[in-house]
Scaffold this motif. Structure first.
Motif, PDB file in Angstrom:
ATOM      1  N   LEU A 242       6.095 -50.649  -4.793  1.00 31.28           N
ATOM      2  CA  LEU A 242       7.229 -51.403  -4.806  1.00 31.28           C
ATOM      3  C   LEU A 242       8.495 -50.281  -4.746  1.00 31.28           C
ATOM      4  CD1 LEU A 242       6.017 -53.992  -7.414  1.00 31.28           C
ATOM      5  CD2 LEU A 242       6.279 -54.465  -4.869  1.00 31.28           C
ATOM      6  N   LEU A 243       9.506 -50.568  -4.224  1.00 31.24           N
ATOM      7  CA  LEU A 243      10.709 -49.509  -3.988  1.00 31.24           C
ATOM      8  C   LEU A 243      11.877 -50.192  -4.862  1.00 31.24           C
ATOM      9  CD1 LEU A 243      11.776 -47.122  -2.628  1.00 31.24           C
ATOM     10  CD2 LEU A 243      12.614 -48.473  -0.584  1.00 31.24           C
ATOM     11  N   VAL A 244      12.512 -49.498  -5.809  1.00 31.74           N
ATOM     12  CA  VAL A 244      13.737 -49.788  -6.381  1.00 31.74           C
ATOM     13  C   VAL A 244      14.825 -48.781  -6.023  1.00 31.74           C
ATOM     14  CG1 VAL A 244      13.146 -48.639  -8.644  1.00 31.74           C
ATOM     15  CG2 VAL A 244      14.873 -50.476  -8.666  1.00 31.74           C
ATOM     16  N   MET A 245      16.035 -49.374  -5.712  1.00 32.92           N
ATOM     17  CA  MET A 245      17.016 -48.466  -5.126  1.00 32.92           C
ATOM     18  C   MET A 245      18.211 -48.809  -6.343  1.00 32.92           C
ATOM     19  SD  MET A 245      16.494 -48.432  -1.160  1.00 32.92           S
ATOM     20  CE  MET A 245      16.727 -50.200  -1.253  1.00 32.92           C
ATOM     21  N   GLN A 246      18.787 -47.493  -6.618  1.00 36.59           N
ATOM     22  CA  GLN A 246      20.028 -47.579  -7.437  1.00 36.59           C
ATOM     23  C   GLN A 246      21.072 -46.468  -6.911  1.00 36.59           C
ATOM     24  OE1 GLN A 246      20.634 -50.331  -9.094  1.00 36.59           O
ATOM     25  NE2 GLN A 246      22.447 -49.626 -10.386  1.00 36.59           N
ATOM     26  N   ALA A 247      22.206 -46.909  -6.640  1.00 34.93           N
ATOM     27  CA  ALA A 247      23.248 -45.564  -6.307  1.00 34.93           C
ATOM     28  C   ALA A 247      23.760 -44.973  -7.513  1.00 34.93           C
ATOM     29  CB  ALA A 247      24.115 -46.295  -5.492  1.00 34.93           C
ATOM     30  N   ALA A 248      24.032 -43.764  -7.226  1.00 40.40           N
ATOM     31  CA  ALA A 248      24.594 -42.766  -8.493  1.00 40.40           C
ATOM     32  C   ALA A 248      25.896 -43.592  -8.939  1.00 40.40           C
ATOM     33  CB  ALA A 248      24.771 -41.506  -8.198  1.00 40.40           C
TER      34      ALA A 248
ATOM     35  N   LEU B 263      14.217 -44.773  -6.021  1.00 41.68           N
ATOM     36  CA  LEU B 263      15.531 -43.854  -5.230  1.00 41.68           C
ATOM     37  C   LEU B 263      16.629 -44.368  -6.063  1.00 41.68           C
ATOM     38  CD1 LEU B 263      14.649 -44.617  -1.475  1.00 41.68           C
ATOM     39  CD2 LEU B 263      13.757 -42.779  -3.036  1.00 41.68           C
ATOM     40  N   ALA B 264      16.833 -43.447  -7.138  1.00 39.38           N
ATOM     41  CA  ALA B 264      17.773 -43.563  -7.965  1.00 39.38           C
ATOM     42  C   ALA B 264      18.237 -42.258  -8.662  1.00 39.38           C
ATOM     43  CB  ALA B 264      17.621 -44.405  -9.164  1.00 39.38           C
ATOM     44  N   ASP B 265      19.656 -41.997  -8.778  1.00 37.99           N
ATOM     45  CA  ASP B 265      19.991 -40.757  -9.427  1.00 37.99           C
ATOM     46  C   ASP B 265      18.935 -40.311 -10.620  1.00 37.99           C
ATOM     47  OD1 ASP B 265      21.239 -38.649 -10.589  1.00 37.99           O
ATOM     48  OD2 ASP B 265      23.177 -39.524 -10.784  1.00 37.99           O
ATOM     49  N   PRO B 266      18.439 -39.144 -10.736  1.00 35.87           N
ATOM     50  CA  PRO B 266      17.581 -38.826 -11.931  1.00 35.87           C
ATOM     51  C   PRO B 266      18.159 -38.738 -13.252  1.00 35.87           C
ATOM     52  CG  PRO B 266      17.189 -37.505  -9.899  1.00 35.87           C
ATOM     53  CD  PRO B 266      18.361 -38.298  -9.743  1.00 35.87           C
TER      54      PRO B 266
ATOM     55  N   ASP C  74      20.278 -44.450 -15.733  1.00 35.79           N
ATOM     56  CA  ASP C  74      19.773 -45.217 -16.563  1.00 35.79           C
ATOM     57  C   ASP C  74      18.287 -45.648 -15.915  1.00 35.79           C
ATOM     58  OD1 ASP C  74      21.397 -45.072 -18.407  1.00 35.79           O
ATOM     59  OD2 ASP C  74      22.187 -46.776 -18.381  1.00 35.79           O
ATOM     60  N   THR C  75      18.558 -46.219 -14.535  1.00 34.04           N
ATOM     61  CA  THR C  75      17.192 -46.699 -13.933  1.00 34.04           C
ATOM     62  C   THR C  75      16.162 -45.625 -13.693  1.00 34.04           C
ATOM     63  OG1 THR C  75      18.653 -48.114 -12.444  1.00 34.04           O
ATOM     64  CG2 THR C  75      16.408 -47.621 -11.595  1.00 34.04           C
ATOM     65  N   ALA C  76      16.372 -44.371 -13.433  1.00 32.25           N
ATOM     66  CA  ALA C  76      15.497 -43.486 -13.745  1.00 32.25           C
ATOM     67  C   ALA C  76      15.014 -43.231 -14.914  1.00 32.25           C
ATOM     68  CB  ALA C  76      15.913 -42.319 -12.745  1.00 32.25           C
TER      69      ALA C  76
ATOM     70  N   ALA D  67      16.645 -38.906  -5.787  1.00 29.32           N
ATOM     71  CA  ALA D  67      18.208 -39.688  -5.661  1.00 29.32           C
ATOM     72  C   ALA D  67      18.316 -40.348  -4.511  1.00 29.32           C
ATOM     73  CB  ALA D  67      19.321 -38.545  -5.746  1.00 29.32           C
ATOM     74  N   LEU D  68      18.954 -41.477  -4.299  1.00 29.38           N
ATOM     75  CA  LEU D  68      19.154 -42.496  -3.310  1.00 29.38           C
ATOM     76  C   LEU D  68      19.854 -41.677  -2.060  1.00 29.38           C
ATOM     77  CD1 LEU D  68      18.757 -45.357  -1.954  1.00 29.38           C
ATOM     78  CD2 LEU D  68      20.719 -45.963  -3.241  1.00 29.38           C
ATOM     79  N   GLU D  69      20.863 -41.025  -2.430  1.00 24.65           N
ATOM     80  CA  GLU D  69      21.448 -39.980  -1.444  1.00 24.65           C
ATOM     81  C   GLU D  69      21.125 -38.995  -0.868  1.00 24.65           C
ATOM     82  OE1 GLU D  69      22.598 -40.997  -4.844  1.00 24.65           O
ATOM     83  OE2 GLU D  69      24.039 -42.714  -4.566  1.00 24.65           O
TER      84      GLU D  69
END
Length: 113
Positions: free
Chosen positions: A5-11, A34-37, A40-42, A55-57
């Protein structure tokens, strides 16, 4: 039936955690973040034992991460059993109740005299 499963969150949303993340953890399936290390998501992913985070970016970090996951879908993607339990609605509600109890202050009547 997905391999992961893929979770994405921009910085720019580092202080937010998508509700979908808790559903993913509860499913007990492999998760890729895929989230900023530093966000909070990471942090929730790491607390769950998931290390497959980029990181998503950052396309240069995502490509090898996805290649590694495709090569070994279980490596760094499977949430720990206690993380699955903590992600349940019952446990999340209990955690909210503990926080509310901690910050609640009894209201006392003051003497206007």
């Amino acid at each position: 039936q997905a391999d992961a499963l893929l979770v994405m969150q921009a910085a720019n949303c580092n202080a937010q955690i998508p509700a979908k993340l808790y559903e993913y953890l509860r499913a007990g399936r492999p998760v890729v973040g895929l989230a900023d290390p530093q966000g909070d998501t990471a942090a929730v992913l790491r607390q769950a034992g998931i290390t497959a985070i980029a990181a998503l970016e950052d396309a240069a970090a995502i490509a090898p991460l996805l290649a590694a996951v495709l090569g070994n879908p279980e490596a760094g993607t499977r949430p720990a059993a206690d993380a699955v339990h903590r992600a349940s609605r019952l446990q999340r509600t209990a955690e909210l109740a503990r926080h509310l109890a901690r910050v609640a202050q009894p209201v006392t009547a003051t003497d206007p005299a």
